[in-house]
Design an enzyme around this catalytic site. Structure first.
Site, mmCIF file in Angstrom:
data_model
loop_
_atom_site.group_PDB
_atom_site.id
_atom_site.type_symbol
_atom_site.label_atom_id
_atom_site.label_comp_id
_atom_site.label_asym_id
_atom_site.label_seq_id
_atom_site.Cartn_x
_atom_site.Cartn_y
_atom_site.Cartn_z
ATOM 1 N N GLU A 147 0.873 -1.215 0.102
ATOM 2 C CA GLU A 147 -0.017 -0.012 0.117
ATOM 3 C C GLU A 147 0.811 1.403 -0.038
ATOM 4 O OE1 GLU A 147 -0.509 -2.440 1.972
ATOM 5 O OE2 GLU A 147 -2.686 -3.188 1.764
ATOM 6 N N HIS A 177 -10.993 -4.939 11.015
ATOM 7 C CA HIS A 177 -11.808 -4.649 9.469
ATOM 8 C C HIS A 177 -13.053 -4.014 9.723
ATOM 9 C CE1 HIS A 177 -8.880 -7.926 8.691
ATOM 10 N NE2 HIS A 177 -9.254 -7.704 7.293
#
Ligand SMILES: Cc1ncc(C[n+]2csc(CCOP(=O)(O)OP(=O)(O)O)c2C)c(N)n1
Ligand SMILES: [Mg+2]
Lengths: 350, 340
Positions: B66, B135
């Site tokens: 990322e 998450h």
């Protein structure tokens, strides 16, 4: 298009002649590795079956006794079981979002682990963490849903062991996808620079969700990356517990003797989807069929029998015992109570 | 045209994918990067169908790197492209935040306005389906706290398309957050209101304008994302009790439409802020401060807030339910405000 075919070819090749290695590897270890594999596979099968309870016909990830994401490790048993015979009390492990096989092989309390997956108060984390956040003090186990998260922590465990004058080691499991995360490169350098007793184990199942390794990684073997950090890198090209056993044995011995870190890459197989509910449409039927033909749960016991290491009756008995242990753990999890809602506010600080 | 065409309904997920497709058709410089955005079509479907339409040069599956690909989006944006980078779950921001807040968000300022960074960072947010603490967060307050990036959170399919088009055309970095429970995904319990009429043709919804999604006179509920639907559901229950609730959908945290907040509070004299984010140092505090600064004399009761207590999101269903703002919490909050 053939993807990740080396693992399949490797497994077919049967690189290790069992009769020869059987002389070096204690028979008990060869058999124990099977027993643990059987426990892992059956655990994953049971979790899978229960996961779909109340979620179908229209799959709803939030429903059922086990909600949320579920990453199962069927096919990757050899990576976990090959490492464990070399472990001693006090060794530490970090694992990934796909953690069950490693935790089971290390001997994390199966009932409390199952209970955590069910979100129960008797779970390892009283239902706070769930399947991607399993933590155990003894044996020392941790995992994370963030890719690459465990490697620096393993370095820290190894640093602590070194400072404390212990001969313990830290083992970090991670997927081949994680080897492209900054944490991988930083951790390898740190471990080598500080000569830490850590072993990095890359579970190369060829896929990071839908992305095949060749589309994410500029070189074929992550084990080659070890040389850039001045540590040994070993490739175990087949999904074979014995190959893992040998490579991990050497790396762990080296770490215990104060000779520093190693990197091992194991070509393994993710037999099922990335997570349960994954249509797995990005992999061909032919590919899946080929994987099934190399299922280590079939090939490994076949070899044990064919080469006279174990009898079919022994294998059956081990399988049965493994199933009983798993069933008991699942029953404990199912029958345990949920935490009280306001317990959500507990455990933020010590 | 026919009524059926103007009434075409889409899920928020399909509306987002359509907006990106139309902008990619219009502008060669728009391209998409992220994990599983290609063959998979994005884990949450935001890039569904784009690989087939535009090919792998414009719809790029990335390694799990990322820092590298979001940083690369910054570099490409500086050099004439309009990248859309997808951070699969906002919770993963930890591995790449430096590129986001030290680079993406600051370069325009550091350059005295000379260097523009016209990119979109898309990301999935929110909980409610037991995906646990790495998450399930929204974290929009964290992004909004750091200057230099716009922060957009659609609650309807119509807004999702129009705000995505605005985000892509914006010359600033825009963090575009979609709530998983509002996308209308087939595999997740979702709010039915997430499906709604979406015109076929491209259109822009301006970034920085809140919307009164339900008019009322007794209490203002200010919120964003999926909680807009929770607030509307609560308002319907309260309506039966004779309590009239106005629901203000902020639609973006940066810029924050402070005028709309003040205006509504001046009308209703009571304020409840609902936020699916951590309570302290976040959106609820900011909105209440805005109301106090702009409408202090109009308030008939101290404003209240419903947000996640300052704990990580727990996994187990009863624990998560306790932590997330629910319709019942909003109903009780409004009743308390009216009684005060
Ligand atoms: C930092 C971060 N980025 C992305 C993800 C989303 N994600 C979860 S699993 C996964 C693929 C991981 O692949 P690999 O490391 O090979 O492990 P495998 O799933 O194959 O066991 C991705 C991209 C994540 N959890 N964390
Ligand atoms: Mg993988």
């Amino acid at each position: 298009m053939r993807l990740h075919d080396e693992a399949i070819v490797g497994a077919a090749r049967g690189r290790h002649d069992l009769k020869e290695v059987a002389m070096e590897i204690p028979r008990d270890d060869l058999v124990a590795m099977y027993a643990t594999m059987a426990k892992i596979r059956y655990f994953e099968e049971r979790i899978r079956e229960i996961y779909y309870e109340d979620k179908l016909p229209a799959f709803d990830i939030a429903a059922g006794p086990i909600p949320g994401e579920m990453h199962l490790a069927a096919g990757q048993e050899p990576v976990a079981v090959g490492v464990m015979p070399h472990l001693r009390p006090g060794d530490a492990i970090t694992a990934t979002h796909r953690p069950h096989h490693v935790a089971i092989a290390q001997g994390v309390d199966l009932g409390r682990m199952a209970a955590e997956i069910f979100g129960k108060d008797t779970g390892l984390g009283h239902g706070k963490g769930g399947h991607m956040h399993l933590f155990s003090v003894e044996p020392s186990f941790g995992c994370s849903g963030i890719i690459g998260e465990g490697m620096p922590v393993a370095c820290g465990a190894a640093l602590a062991f070194k400072r404390q004058g212990k001969d313990n080691v830290a083992i970090s499991f991670f997927g081949e996808g994680a080897a492209n995360q900054g944490a991988f490169h930083e951790s390898l350098n740190l471990a080598a620079l500080w000569n830490l007793p850590v072993v990095f184990i890359c579970e190369d199942n060829g896929w990071a969700i839908s992305v095949p390794k060749h589309a994410s990684t500029a070189i074929a073997d992550n084990s080659d990356r070890a040389s850039a950090y001045g540590m040994p890198g070993v490739l175990v090209p087949d999904n074979d517990p014995i190959g893992v056993y040998e490579a991990a044995g050497a790396a762990i011995r080296r770490a215990r003797e104060g000779r520093g870190p190693s990197l091992i890459e194991v070509r393994t197989l993710r037999l099922w989807g990335h997570f349960e509910g994954d249509a797995d449409a990005y992999r061909s039927e032919e590919y899946k069929q080929e994987m099934a033909e190399h299922d280590p749960m079939v090939t490994y016991p076949e070899r044990l029998i064919a080469e006279g290491v174990a009898t079919p009756a022994e294998i059956d008995a081990l399988t049965k015992a493994a199933h009983e242990e798993v069933d008991e753990a699942i029953e404990f999890a199912r029958s345990s109570p949920y935490p009280a809602p306001e317990d959500a506010l507990r455990h933020v600080f010590a | 045209m026919t009524a059926t065409m103007t009434e075409r309904k889409l899920t928020m997920q399909k509306a987002i994918a359509e907006a990106i497709r139309q902008e990619m058709e219009r502008d060669e410089s728009v391209f998409v990067m992220g994990e599983d955005v290609g063959v998979y079509g994005g884990i949450f479907g935001a890039t569904e169908g784009l690989l087939d339409r535009f090919g792998p040069d414009r719809v790029i599956d990335t390694p799990i790197s990322e820092t590298a690909f979001i940083g690369a989006a910054v570099g490409a944006a500086i050099h004439g492209m309009r990248p859309i980078a997808e951070l699969m779950f906002v919770d993963f921001f930890g591995v790449c935040m430096d590129q986001i807040y030290n680079n993406m968000a600051k370069i325009h300022y550091f350059s005295g306005g000379a260097v523009k960074v016209p990119m979109v960072l898309t990301t999935a947010v929110g909980g409610g389906y037991s995906d646990a603490g790495q998450h399930s967060q929204t974290l929009w307050g964290t992004f909004a706290h750091l200057p230099g990036m716009k922060v957009v959170v659609p609650s309807s399919a119509y807004d999702a398309k129009g705000l995505m088009i605005s985000a892509i055309r914006d010359d600033n970095p825009v963090v575009y957050m979609f709530h998983k429970g509002a996308l209308g995904l087939g595999w997740m319990t979702h709010n039915p209101h997430a499906t709604g009429p979406v015109p076929e043709e491209p259109y822009a919804v301006p970034i920085g304008k809140a919307e009164v999604v339900r008019e009322g006179t007794d209490v203002t509920v200010v919120t964003i994302g999926l909680s807009v639907h929770r607030a509307i559901d609560a308002a319907e229950t309260l309506d039966a009790e004779g309590i009239s609730v106005e629901v203000l959908d902020l639609r973006s945290l940066v810029p924050l439409d402070r005028e709309a907040i003040v205006e509504s509070v001046k009308k209703t004299h009571r304020l409840l802020v609902v936020d699916e984010d951590y309570r302290s140092f976040g959106m609820t505090g900011e909105v209440i401060t805005t109301a106090i600064e702009g409408a202090f004399d109009f308030l008939d009761a101290p404003p209240i807030r419903i947000a996640e207590p300052d704990v990580p999101i727990p996994y187990s269903r009863p624990l998560e339910r306790f932590v997330l703002p629910g319709v019942d919490d909003i109903v009780a909050g409004v009743r308390g405000l009216v009684a005060a």
